[in-house]
Design an enzyme around this catalytic site. Structure first.
Site, PDB file in Angstrom:
ATOM      1  N   LYS A  36      24.881 -24.326  12.668  1.00  8.64           N
ATOM      2  CA  LYS A  36      23.933 -23.222  12.550  1.00  8.64           C
ATOM      3  C   LYS A  36      24.656 -21.905  12.257  1.00  8.64           C
ATOM      4  O   LYS A  36      24.146 -21.052  11.528  1.00  8.64           O
ATOM      5  CB  LYS A  36      23.080 -23.117  13.812  1.00  8.64           C
ATOM      6  CG  LYS A  36      22.157 -24.319  14.014  1.00  8.64           C
ATOM      7  CD  LYS A  36      21.258 -24.544  12.806  1.00  8.64           C
ATOM      8  CE  LYS A  36      20.324 -25.722  12.962  1.00  8.64           C
ATOM      9  NZ  LYS A  36      19.450 -25.916  11.779  1.00  8.64           N
TER      10      LYS A  36
ATOM     11  N   SER B  76      13.104 -22.434  22.384  1.00  6.37           N
ATOM     12  CA  SER B  76      12.492 -23.721  22.763  1.00  6.37           C
ATOM     13  C   SER B  76      11.012 -23.645  22.419  1.00  6.37           C
ATOM     14  O   SER B  76      10.234 -23.036  23.158  1.00  6.37           O
ATOM     15  CB  SER B  76      12.666 -23.976  24.261  1.00  6.37           C
ATOM     16  OG  SER B  76      14.008 -23.759  24.662  1.00  6.37           O
TER      17      SER B  76
ATOM     18  N   ASP C 111      10.644 -34.229   3.776  1.00  2.00           N
ATOM     19  CA  ASP C 111      11.455 -34.766   4.861  1.00  2.00           C
ATOM     20  C   ASP C 111      12.046 -36.082   4.380  1.00  2.00           C
ATOM     21  O   ASP C 111      11.570 -36.664   3.395  1.00  2.00           O
ATOM     22  CB  ASP C 111      10.617 -34.990   6.127  1.00  2.00           C
ATOM     23  CG  ASP C 111      11.451 -34.894   7.402  1.00  2.00           C
ATOM     24  OD1 ASP C 111      12.464 -35.627   7.502  1.00  2.00           O
ATOM     25  OD2 ASP C 111      11.110 -34.091   8.284  1.00  2.00           O
TER      26      ASP C 111
ATOM     27  N   TYR D  39      26.678 -29.072  16.679  1.00  2.61           N
ATOM     28  CA  TYR D  39      25.382 -28.675  16.123  1.00  2.61           C
ATOM     29  C   TYR D  39      25.296 -27.153  16.004  1.00  2.61           C
ATOM     30  O   TYR D  39      24.883 -26.615  14.965  1.00  2.61           O
ATOM     31  CB  TYR D  39      24.261 -29.213  17.010  1.00  2.61           C
ATOM     32  CG  TYR D  39      22.912 -28.593  16.751  1.00  2.61           C
ATOM     33  CD1 TYR D  39      22.226 -28.855  15.570  1.00  2.61           C
ATOM     34  CD2 TYR D  39      22.315 -27.751  17.693  1.00  2.61           C
ATOM     35  CE1 TYR D  39      20.984 -28.282  15.335  1.00  2.61           C
ATOM     36  CE2 TYR D  39      21.082 -27.174  17.460  1.00  2.61           C
ATOM     37  CZ  TYR D  39      20.420 -27.450  16.275  1.00  2.61           C
ATOM     38  OH  TYR D  39      19.202 -26.881  16.031  1.00  2.61           O
TER      39      TYR D  39
ATOM     40  N   LEU E 285      18.216 -34.146   1.755  1.00  2.00           N
ATOM     41  CA  LEU E 285      18.826 -32.851   1.471  1.00  2.00           C
ATOM     42  C   LEU E 285      20.264 -32.971   0.981  1.00  2.00           C
ATOM     43  O   LEU E 285      20.788 -32.037   0.367  1.00  2.00           O
ATOM     44  CB  LEU E 285      18.768 -31.964   2.717  1.00  2.00           C
ATOM     45  CG  LEU E 285      17.375 -31.528   3.167  1.00  2.00           C
ATOM     46  CD1 LEU E 285      17.447 -30.814   4.510  1.00  2.00           C
ATOM     47  CD2 LEU E 285      16.727 -30.630   2.119  1.00  2.00           C
TER      48      LEU E 285
ATOM     49  N   ARG F 187      15.006 -23.248  32.536  1.00  2.00           N
ATOM     50  CA  ARG F 187      15.680 -22.539  31.448  1.00  2.00           C
ATOM     51  C   ARG F 187      14.683 -22.034  30.419  1.00  2.00           C
ATOM     52  O   ARG F 187      14.801 -20.921  29.884  1.00  2.00           O
ATOM     53  CB  ARG F 187      16.722 -23.446  30.796  1.00  2.00           C
ATOM     54  CG  ARG F 187      17.448 -22.834  29.605  1.00  2.00           C
ATOM     55  CD  ARG F 187      18.529 -23.764  29.068  1.00  2.00           C
ATOM     56  NE  ARG F 187      19.141 -23.227  27.861  1.00  2.00           N
ATOM     57  CZ  ARG F 187      18.695 -23.452  26.633  1.00  2.00           C
ATOM     58  NH1 ARG F 187      17.624 -24.229  26.449  1.00  2.00           N
ATOM     59  NH2 ARG F 187      19.319 -22.914  25.586  1.00  2.00           N
TER      60      ARG F 187
ATOM     61  N   LEU G 154      13.564 -26.178   7.829  1.00  2.00           N
ATOM     62  CA  LEU G 154      13.668 -26.796   9.151  1.00  2.00           C
ATOM     63  C   LEU G 154      14.436 -28.111   9.092  1.00  2.00           C
ATOM     64  O   LEU G 154      14.726 -28.701  10.135  1.00  2.00           O
ATOM     65  CB  LEU G 154      12.264 -27.066   9.715  1.00  2.00           C
ATOM     66  CG  LEU G 154      11.292 -25.890   9.732  1.00  2.00           C
ATOM     67  CD1 LEU G 154       9.896 -26.382  10.123  1.00  2.00           C
ATOM     68  CD2 LEU G 154      11.762 -24.808  10.682  1.00  2.00           C
ATOM     69  N   GLY G 155      14.755 -28.570   7.896  1.00  2.00           N
ATOM     70  CA  GLY G 155      15.355 -29.882   7.714  1.00  2.00           C
ATOM     71  C   GLY G 155      16.773 -29.972   8.250  1.00  2.00           C
ATOM     72  O   GLY G 155      17.494 -28.981   8.321  1.00  2.00           O
TER      73      GLY G 155
ATOM     74  N   SER H 152      19.539 -21.540  15.523  1.00  2.00           N
ATOM     75  CA  SER H 152      19.317 -22.037  16.874  1.00  2.00           C
ATOM     76  C   SER H 152      19.992 -21.147  17.896  1.00  2.00           C
ATOM     77  O   SER H 152      21.003 -20.484  17.606  1.00  2.00           O
ATOM     78  CB  SER H 152      19.872 -23.466  16.989  1.00  2.00           C
ATOM     79  OG  SER H 152      19.885 -23.907  18.326  1.00  2.00           O
TER      80      SER H 152
END
Length: 264
Positions: free
Chosen positions: A138, A163, A32, A134, A50, A172, A69-70, A109
């Site tokens: 993805k 989520s 990370d 965002y 990254l 939601r 996941l970065g 996502s």
């Protein structure tokens, strides 16, 4: 596996993987740009930006699998997303291509499909409809994963995560919730499978009111064990009924779909 790389290891999902995947690989390589806890037994802690291609090339050496996941996990300015989510993901795939082609779990996502209405059931063939910058990043990551499989045989599971928290935090999430236990069990299934190709999946538990289908991925042998239904009474008591005219309710992306353009 001998060595499993987890990028974004300082984040919520990274911490879930760090704890839940102990022993599933001989060594967990944790990376990370943010501070991480010191390495424990059978762990390597490797800070890495990254956006630094040379550093990512070194990071991806001698690994048998990658959980990517970065990056930035919320809406942000395009220039920030460009470095973390676009350039960073490209660098990761180039590193994988040049270092033995390990299988990748790409953290996509639900915001890649957030402008679909809640009344539409989605599967892997559903059209990308990003609800934010965002979400656009993805979509790019999924396209990159498809390209690297078709061109170079780098396998990826692009997981459109809903989520993932200990329990649903609002109405939601009764539809989008994925339990940490289900998330970890899916990670194991992804890397235990004989093959995946480029597989698009939804990161969701066995909720009663879910909007997404993973029937096409049954060959993995993964079945979610948890459901948001046991939390429904508490959530509905804590939150007012939703307004069906609200864009955040009409569209699957929720507030991401309802909000204006981030840079306005």
């Amino acid at each position: 596996m001998k060595r499993l790389l987890i990028t974004g290891a300082a984040g919520n999902l990274g911490k879930i993987c760090r704890e839940g995947l102990k022993g599933h690989a001989d060594i967990l390589r944790l990376s990370d740009i943010s501070p991480m806890d010191p390495a424990g037994p059978n762990e390597e802690v490797v800070p890495c930006d990254l956006a630094d291609r040379a550093a990512v090339h070194e990071l991806t050496k001698d690994v048998d699998g990658i959980i990517h996941l970065g990056g930035i996990s919320v809406e942000a300015a395009f220039d920030d997303l460009l470095q973390a989510n676009l350039l960073g993901t490209y660098n990761l795939y180039e590193g994988a291509r040049n270092n033995g082609k390990p299988r990748i779990l790409f953290a996509s996502s639900n915001h890649a499909i957030g402008f679909h209405k809640r009344t539409t059931k989605l599967d892997d063939t559903s059209t990308q409809r990003p609800d934010s910058l965002y979400g656009v990043t993805k979509c790019y990551g999924e396209a990159l994963a498809s390209y690297y499989y078709d061109k170079f045989d780098v396998e990826t599971v692009s997981l459109r995560i809903g989520s993932c928290f200990e329990k649903p935090l609002n109405r939601r999430m009764l539809s989008t919730w994925m339990s940490p236990r289900d998330f970890v069990s899916l990670m194991k299934a992804v890397f235990d499978a004989p093959m995946t190709g480029h597989l698009v999946m939804y990161g969701v538990s066995d909720n009663t009111s879910k909007w997404w289908s993973n029937d096409h991925a049954d060959f993995l042998g993964w079945k979610p064990q948890d459901s948001s239904e046991k939390y429904r009474a508490d959530v509905e008591a804590a939150f007012e009924p939703e307004d069906r005219h609200d864009k955040a309710v009409i569209y699957q992306g929720g507030p991401f779909a309802a909000n204006g353009h981030f840079e306005d």
